[in-house]
Enzyme design. Structure first.
Site, short mmCIF file in Angstrom:
data_model
loop_
_atom_site.label_atom_id
_atom_site.label_comp_id
_atom_site.label_asym_id
_atom_site.label_seq_id
_atom_site.Cartn_x
_atom_site.Cartn_y
_atom_site.Cartn_z
N ILE A 217 -28.84 42.69 -55.65
CA ILE A 217 -29.81 42.15 -54.61
C ILE A 217 -30.90 43.26 -54.45
O ILE A 217 -32.02 42.99 -54.00
CB ILE A 217 -28.78 42.11 -53.25
CG1 ILE A 217 -27.96 40.84 -53.67
CG2 ILE A 217 -29.59 41.60 -52.12
CD1 ILE A 217 -26.59 40.72 -52.67
N THR B 99 -28.50 43.11 -44.37
CA THR B 99 -27.85 41.68 -45.10
C THR B 99 -26.58 42.10 -45.99
O THR B 99 -26.22 41.11 -46.63
CB THR B 99 -28.90 40.88 -45.78
OG1 THR B 99 -29.22 41.88 -46.86
CG2 THR B 99 -29.91 40.14 -45.24
N ASP C 205 -28.10 40.22 -40.41
CA ASP C 205 -27.54 39.01 -40.76
C ASP C 205 -26.19 39.25 -40.63
O ASP C 205 -24.99 38.11 -41.03
CB ASP C 205 -27.81 38.62 -42.59
CG ASP C 205 -27.14 37.42 -42.95
OD1 ASP C 205 -27.33 36.23 -42.20
OD2 ASP C 205 -26.75 37.30 -44.11
N HIS D 190 -24.60 35.66 -41.04
CA HIS D 190 -24.23 35.73 -42.31
C HIS D 190 -24.41 34.69 -43.13
O HIS D 190 -23.63 33.90 -43.87
CB HIS D 190 -22.56 36.16 -42.36
CG HIS D 190 -22.19 37.02 -43.60
ND1 HIS D 190 -21.31 37.85 -43.42
CD2 HIS D 190 -22.58 36.70 -44.76
CE1 HIS D 190 -21.06 38.53 -44.76
NE2 HIS D 190 -21.80 37.82 -45.54
N GLN D 191 -25.83 34.39 -43.18
CA GLN D 191 -26.24 33.10 -43.96
C GLN D 191 -27.18 33.24 -45.18
O GLN D 191 -27.72 32.55 -45.70
CB GLN D 191 -26.95 31.98 -43.00
CG GLN D 191 -28.25 32.69 -42.60
CD GLN D 191 -29.19 31.45 -41.76
OE1 GLN D 191 -28.79 31.42 -40.54
NE2 GLN D 191 -30.29 30.97 -42.51
P1 NAI Z 1 -24.09 45.46 -56.44
O1 NAI Z 1 -22.57 45.95 -56.62
O2 NAI Z 1 -24.89 44.70 -57.57
O3 NAI Z 1 -24.88 46.69 -55.79
C1 NAI Z 1 -24.39 47.54 -54.91
C2 NAI Z 1 -25.01 48.85 -55.09
O4 NAI Z 1 -24.67 49.61 -54.17
C3 NAI Z 1 -25.00 49.53 -56.42
O5 NAI Z 1 -26.18 49.78 -57.03
C4 NAI Z 1 -24.14 50.61 -56.22
O6 NAI Z 1 -24.15 51.91 -57.08
C5 NAI Z 1 -24.45 51.02 -54.84
N1 NAI Z 1 -23.75 51.81 -53.96
C6 NAI Z 1 -22.22 52.02 -53.83
N2 NAI Z 1 -22.01 52.87 -52.91
C7 NAI Z 1 -23.14 53.40 -52.40
C8 NAI Z 1 -23.23 54.29 -51.46
N3 NAI Z 1 -22.33 55.16 -50.99
N4 NAI Z 1 -24.73 54.46 -51.04
C9 NAI Z 1 -25.59 53.70 -51.40
N5 NAI Z 1 -25.53 53.06 -52.25
C10 NAI Z 1 -24.29 52.61 -53.08
O7 NAI Z 1 -24.01 44.38 -55.14
P2 NAI Z 1 -24.89 43.46 -54.78
O8 NAI Z 1 -24.85 42.01 -55.57
O9 NAI Z 1 -26.42 44.01 -54.76
O10 NAI Z 1 -24.47 43.11 -53.24
C11 NAI Z 1 -24.79 44.04 -52.19
C12 NAI Z 1 -24.04 43.88 -50.86
O11 NAI Z 1 -24.52 42.64 -50.47
C13 NAI Z 1 -22.35 43.20 -51.18
O12 NAI Z 1 -21.64 44.38 -51.16
C14 NAI Z 1 -22.08 42.58 -50.09
O13 NAI Z 1 -21.55 43.12 -48.89
C15 NAI Z 1 -23.64 41.79 -49.71
N6 NAI Z 1 -23.78 40.42 -49.79
C16 NAI Z 1 -24.16 39.95 -48.53
C17 NAI Z 1 -24.22 38.73 -48.55
C18 NAI Z 1 -24.65 37.78 -47.49
O14 NAI Z 1 -24.67 36.47 -47.35
N7 NAI Z 1 -25.16 38.35 -46.57
C19 NAI Z 1 -24.16 37.71 -49.91
C20 NAI Z 1 -23.83 38.60 -50.99
C21 NAI Z 1 -23.66 39.93 -51.14
#
Ligand code: NAI
Length: 326
Positions: free
Chosen positions: A155, A229, A255, A292-293
């Protein structure tokens, strides 16, 4: 195979039901969340399908295990609400949908930022009332501003590309930086010091809980806009309120909220809201809260349904599932 779906909304049923019928999987949809009072509803099912605010803590997992449930299928990416180590100790599988539409979330982050900055939500209400005055609607150019992206995963990387399209300078912090990514990585403190806008895209873990707190606020630029988000508990909401009151923080686009479980996804419009932190945030003119949308696009829902069904069919055939949480 029989699946009990918890916290199910009409938009879940629309995408899941035809696919479940096609795969000849038996199912029960419950609108209630999984928790102490509702766990018994999983009786007779080998799989529970849960969402972000279901309670999948160790005591609930023990009860699921007693009921004969073998699989926990998260129809989301984040799994901070699941005690997956405990589930594994009991021989249960935990699967998730690691990516269903990173575009949906990154685009929503930008939508929130644009709305807060250009006050389109206020303009919309004004013109519906034939109030064409512009006073109070001044924003700022995103072009040329520095955005700090925390977490450069699926993301975060898309959000970076969107920001570059706006002509913004992008800096980023990631605990595990990605080699070759076309972005300037900085330390977390440097991001806090230099960014005009900070957007959170890292997961919630023990290490990231309240990573944005009073100490962080002392390091940010005057007037910084915060976008979250990812997960609410990355931010200490009371510290955020203090930063907003002191005008150190210029605005917040949220969000997600740490204590969202009792409110988000429900119509609470007729209730007195007893969470004064949430009420305070919503009452501020420079804060936008959505429920949370960010995930909620047609494409994301379809991907969530197909991947979840593939996950459970893979487990049912005793094969290793690439989307197992471990
Ligand atoms: P991802 O796993 O592809 O990326 C997460 C990144 O955060 C990775 O590059 C990782 O190295 C980094 N990371 C891990 N620990 C860290 C730290 N302590 N400090 C800084 N960076 C760190 O995950 P993705 O798909 O990008 O999703 C990110 C987050 O978005 C999810 O964990 C989820 O909580 C949230 N999300 C929210 C949604 C919503 O509807 N609001 C929907 C989908 C995901």
């Amino acid at each position: 195979m029989r699946i009990a779906f918890f916290d199910t909304k009409s938009y879940d049923i629309e995408v899941f039901e035809p696919r479940l019928k096609q795969a000849k999987i038996k199912y029960k949809f419950y609108d209630t969340r999984l928790g102490e009072d509702s766990v018994v509803l999983a009786k007779g099912c080998d799989t529970v399908c849960v969402f972000v605010n279901d309670n999948v803590s160790a005591p609930i997992i023990d009860k699921l295990n007693e009921l004969g449930v073998k699989n926990i299928a998260c129809r989301c990416a984040g799994f901070n609400n699941v005690d997956y180590n405990h589930a594994h100790e009991l021989g249960m599988h935990v699967v998730r949908v690691p990516a269903y539409s990173p575009y949906a979330v990154a685009e929503h982050a930008m939508a929130l930022l644009l709305t807060l900055n250009r006050k389109t939500h206020k303009a919309y209400l004004r013109t519906r009332d034939f109030n064409f005055a512009l006073k109070g609607l001044t924003g700022f150019d995103l072009h040329g501003k520095t955005v700090g992206v925390i977490g450069t995963g699926k993301i975060g990387r898309i959000f970076i590309d969107i920001c570059k399209g706006f002509g913004m300078n992008v800096i980023a912090y990631d605990k595990f930086p990605i080699d070759g990514l076309d972005v300037t990585y900085k330390s977390l403190d440097e991001v806090y010091n230099e960014a005009d806008i900070i957007s959170f895209h890292c997961p919630l873990t023990k290490g990231t809980r309240h990573m944005f707190n009073l100490g962080s606020i002392s390091k940010v630029k005057q007037g910084v806009v915060i976008v979250n988000t990812s997960r609410g508990a990355l931010i200490d909401a009371n510290a955020l309120i203090q930063g907003l009151l002191e005008k150190k923080i210029g605005g917040a686009c949220l969000d997600v909220y740490e204590e969202e479980a009792g409110y988000f996804y429900e119509d609470r419009s007729e209730d007195i809201i007893d969470d004064s932190t949430l009420s305070r945030l919503i009452s501020m003119p420079n804060v936008i809260v959505t429920s949370h949308q960010a995930f909620l696009t047609k494409e994301a829902l379809e991907n969530i349904a197909s991947t979840t069904i593939e996950n459970v069919l893979t487990l049912d055939s005793n094969n290793d599932c690439i989307n197992e949480v471990n």
